[in-house]
Write a protein that holds these residues in place. Structure first.
Motif, PDB file in Angstrom:
ATOM      1  N   ARG A 162      -1.169  17.942   5.847  1.00  0.00           N
ATOM      2  CA  ARG A 162      -0.229  18.959   5.394  1.00  0.00           C
ATOM      3  C   ARG A 162       0.225  18.746   3.953  1.00  0.00           C
ATOM      4  O   ARG A 162       0.491  19.684   3.236  1.00  0.00           O
ATOM      5  CB  ARG A 162       0.987  19.011   6.306  1.00  0.00           C
ATOM      6  CG  ARG A 162       0.657  19.549   7.666  1.00  0.00           C
ATOM      7  CD  ARG A 162       1.933  20.033   8.334  1.00  0.00           C
ATOM      8  NE  ARG A 162       1.635  20.485   9.660  1.00  0.00           N
ATOM      9  CZ  ARG A 162       1.454  21.762   9.966  1.00  0.00           C
ATOM     10  NH1 ARG A 162       1.530  22.678   9.043  1.00  0.00           N
ATOM     11  NH2 ARG A 162       1.179  22.097  11.192  1.00  0.00           N
ATOM     12  N   SER A 163       0.297  17.505   3.534  1.00  0.00           N
ATOM     13  CA  SER A 163       0.738  17.251   2.165  1.00  0.00           C
ATOM     14  C   SER A 163      -0.295  17.746   1.150  1.00  0.00           C
ATOM     15  O   SER A 163       0.048  18.100   0.031  1.00  0.00           O
ATOM     16  CB  SER A 163       1.010  15.757   1.961  1.00  0.00           C
ATOM     17  OG  SER A 163      -0.194  15.037   2.063  1.00  0.00           O
ATOM     18  N   PHE A 164      -1.565  17.799   1.534  1.00  0.00           N
ATOM     19  CA  PHE A 164      -2.592  18.320   0.634  1.00  0.00           C
ATOM     20  C   PHE A 164      -2.604  19.851   0.628  1.00  0.00           C
ATOM     21  O   PHE A 164      -3.032  20.451  -0.344  1.00  0.00           O
ATOM     22  CB  PHE A 164      -3.978  17.816   1.065  1.00  0.00           C
ATOM     23  CG  PHE A 164      -4.205  16.372   0.790  1.00  0.00           C
ATOM     24  CD1 PHE A 164      -4.375  15.922  -0.512  1.00  0.00           C
ATOM     25  CD2 PHE A 164      -4.224  15.444   1.809  1.00  0.00           C
ATOM     26  CE1 PHE A 164      -4.587  14.588  -0.786  1.00  0.00           C
ATOM     27  CE2 PHE A 164      -4.437  14.110   1.554  1.00  0.00           C
ATOM     28  CZ  PHE A 164      -4.615  13.678   0.255  1.00  0.00           C
ATOM     29  N   ARG A 175       0.840  -1.192   0.000  1.00  0.00           N
ATOM     30  CA  ARG A 175       0.000   0.000   0.000  1.00  0.00           C
ATOM     31  C   ARG A 175       0.872   1.238   0.000  1.00  0.00           C
ATOM     32  O   ARG A 175       1.942   1.271   0.599  1.00  0.00           O
ATOM     33  CB  ARG A 175      -0.883   0.014   1.238  1.00  0.00           C
ATOM     34  CG  ARG A 175      -1.993  -0.971   1.151  1.00  0.00           C
ATOM     35  CD  ARG A 175      -2.908  -0.927   2.328  1.00  0.00           C
ATOM     36  NE  ARG A 175      -2.798   0.285   3.126  1.00  0.00           N
ATOM     37  CZ  ARG A 175      -3.542   0.551   4.170  1.00  0.00           C
ATOM     38  NH1 ARG A 175      -4.440  -0.302   4.555  1.00  0.00           N
ATOM     39  NH2 ARG A 175      -3.397   1.664   4.856  1.00  0.00           N
ATOM     40  N   GLU A 176       0.377   2.246  -0.660  1.00  0.00           N
ATOM     41  CA  GLU A 176       1.089   3.519  -0.623  1.00  0.00           C
ATOM     42  C   GLU A 176       0.890   4.130   0.753  1.00  0.00           C
ATOM     43  O   GLU A 176      -0.168   3.975   1.360  1.00  0.00           O
ATOM     44  CB  GLU A 176       0.529   4.449  -1.693  1.00  0.00           C
ATOM     45  CG  GLU A 176       0.801   3.973  -3.098  1.00  0.00           C
ATOM     46  CD  GLU A 176       0.257   4.954  -4.114  1.00  0.00           C
ATOM     47  OE1 GLU A 176       0.019   6.129  -3.755  1.00  0.00           O
ATOM     48  OE2 GLU A 176       0.068   4.532  -5.255  1.00  0.00           O
ATOM     49  N   PRO A 177       1.895   4.833   1.227  1.00  0.00           N
ATOM     50  CA  PRO A 177       1.739   5.441   2.543  1.00  0.00           C
ATOM     51  C   PRO A 177       0.639   6.498   2.516  1.00  0.00           C
ATOM     52  O   PRO A 177       0.414   7.156   1.503  1.00  0.00           O
ATOM     53  CB  PRO A 177       3.103   6.059   2.828  1.00  0.00           C
ATOM     54  CG  PRO A 177       3.801   6.101   1.541  1.00  0.00           C
ATOM     55  CD  PRO A 177       3.178   5.098   0.643  1.00  0.00           C
ATOM     56  N   ARG A 178      -0.051   6.623   3.604  1.00  0.00           N
ATOM     57  CA  ARG A 178      -1.125   7.613   3.686  1.00  0.00           C
ATOM     58  C   ARG A 178      -0.541   9.010   3.683  1.00  0.00           C
ATOM     59  O   ARG A 178       0.513   9.263   4.266  1.00  0.00           O
ATOM     60  CB  ARG A 178      -1.937   7.396   4.949  1.00  0.00           C
ATOM     61  CG  ARG A 178      -2.719   6.129   4.898  1.00  0.00           C
ATOM     62  CD  ARG A 178      -3.623   6.054   6.070  1.00  0.00           C
ATOM     63  NE  ARG A 178      -4.511   4.934   5.898  1.00  0.00           N
ATOM     64  CZ  ARG A 178      -5.732   4.893   6.345  1.00  0.00           C
ATOM     65  NH1 ARG A 178      -6.218   5.915   7.019  1.00  0.00           N
ATOM     66  NH2 ARG A 178      -6.485   3.839   6.137  1.00  0.00           N
ATOM     67  N   ARG A 179      -1.271   9.862   3.059  1.00  0.00           N
ATOM     68  CA  ARG A 179      -0.824  11.247   3.007  1.00  0.00           C
ATOM     69  C   ARG A 179      -1.412  12.005   4.189  1.00  0.00           C
ATOM     70  O   ARG A 179      -2.560  11.801   4.575  1.00  0.00           O
ATOM     71  CB  ARG A 179      -1.263  11.882   1.702  1.00  0.00           C
ATOM     72  CG  ARG A 179      -0.567  11.237   0.506  1.00  0.00           C
ATOM     73  CD  ARG A 179      -0.994  11.839  -0.782  1.00  0.00           C
ATOM     74  NE  ARG A 179      -0.610  13.241  -0.849  1.00  0.00           N
ATOM     75  CZ  ARG A 179      -0.955  14.057  -1.829  1.00  0.00           C
ATOM     76  NH1 ARG A 179      -1.678  13.627  -2.838  1.00  0.00           N
ATOM     77  NH2 ARG A 179      -0.581  15.324  -1.823  1.00  0.00           N
ATOM     78  N   SER A 180      -0.638  12.889   4.719  1.00  0.00           N
ATOM     79  CA  SER A 180      -1.109  13.677   5.853  1.00  0.00           C
ATOM     80  C   SER A 180      -1.869  14.909   5.350  1.00  0.00           C
ATOM     81  O   SER A 180      -1.858  15.237   4.159  1.00  0.00           O
ATOM     82  CB  SER A 180       0.067  14.121   6.711  1.00  0.00           C
ATOM     83  OG  SER A 180       0.897  14.981   5.983  1.00  0.00           O
TER      84      SER A 180
END
Length: 118
Positions: A114-116, A107-112
């Motif tokens: 802040r990244s959005f 799985r791709e790491p979840r984005r936080s």
């Protein structure tokens, strides 16, 4: 019956210290269902711990050797009423397990949040 080197036996003893018994052999002794359960445990775990309810020391030792002979496994340790048995997985089983692991996607790491924002 398989044989192990002293170093390998020591490593297996250390690994087995933290595991719980998989099978309990009662006073009746070995039966076909007990052997099947031991075989199933060795197929899935390679290293298992077995508890025996017999009081006779000589009978326990004979039972330990008989179990290892029937299952083509290596006796690791026999302390009191506890047996530790090891049987490495066959090459076919190892290939099947590797195939299952390779099919799983990472799985791709979840984005936080802040990244959005940036």
């Amino acid at each position: 019956m398989l044989t192990l080197t002293v170093i390998r036996r020591r490593e297996l003893k250390a690994q087995a210290h933290s595991i719980n018994p998989v099978v309990t052999i009662g006073k009746v002794g070995l039966s076909a269902s007990v052997i099947e359960e031991l075989d199933r445990g060795l197929l899935s775990h390679e290293l298992i711990k077995v508890k025996v309810q017999l009081d006779d020391r000589v009978a326990r030792k004979a039972l330990f050797e008989e179990v290892c002979e029937q299952l083509d496994a290596a006796p690791v340790q026999h302390i009191g009423k506890i047996f530790i048995i090891y049987r490495p997985k066959s090459e076919e089983e190892a290939k099947k397990q590797q195939a299952k692991l390779s099919l799983r996607k990472k799985r791709e790491p979840r984005r936080s949040k802040r990244s959005f924002q940036s």
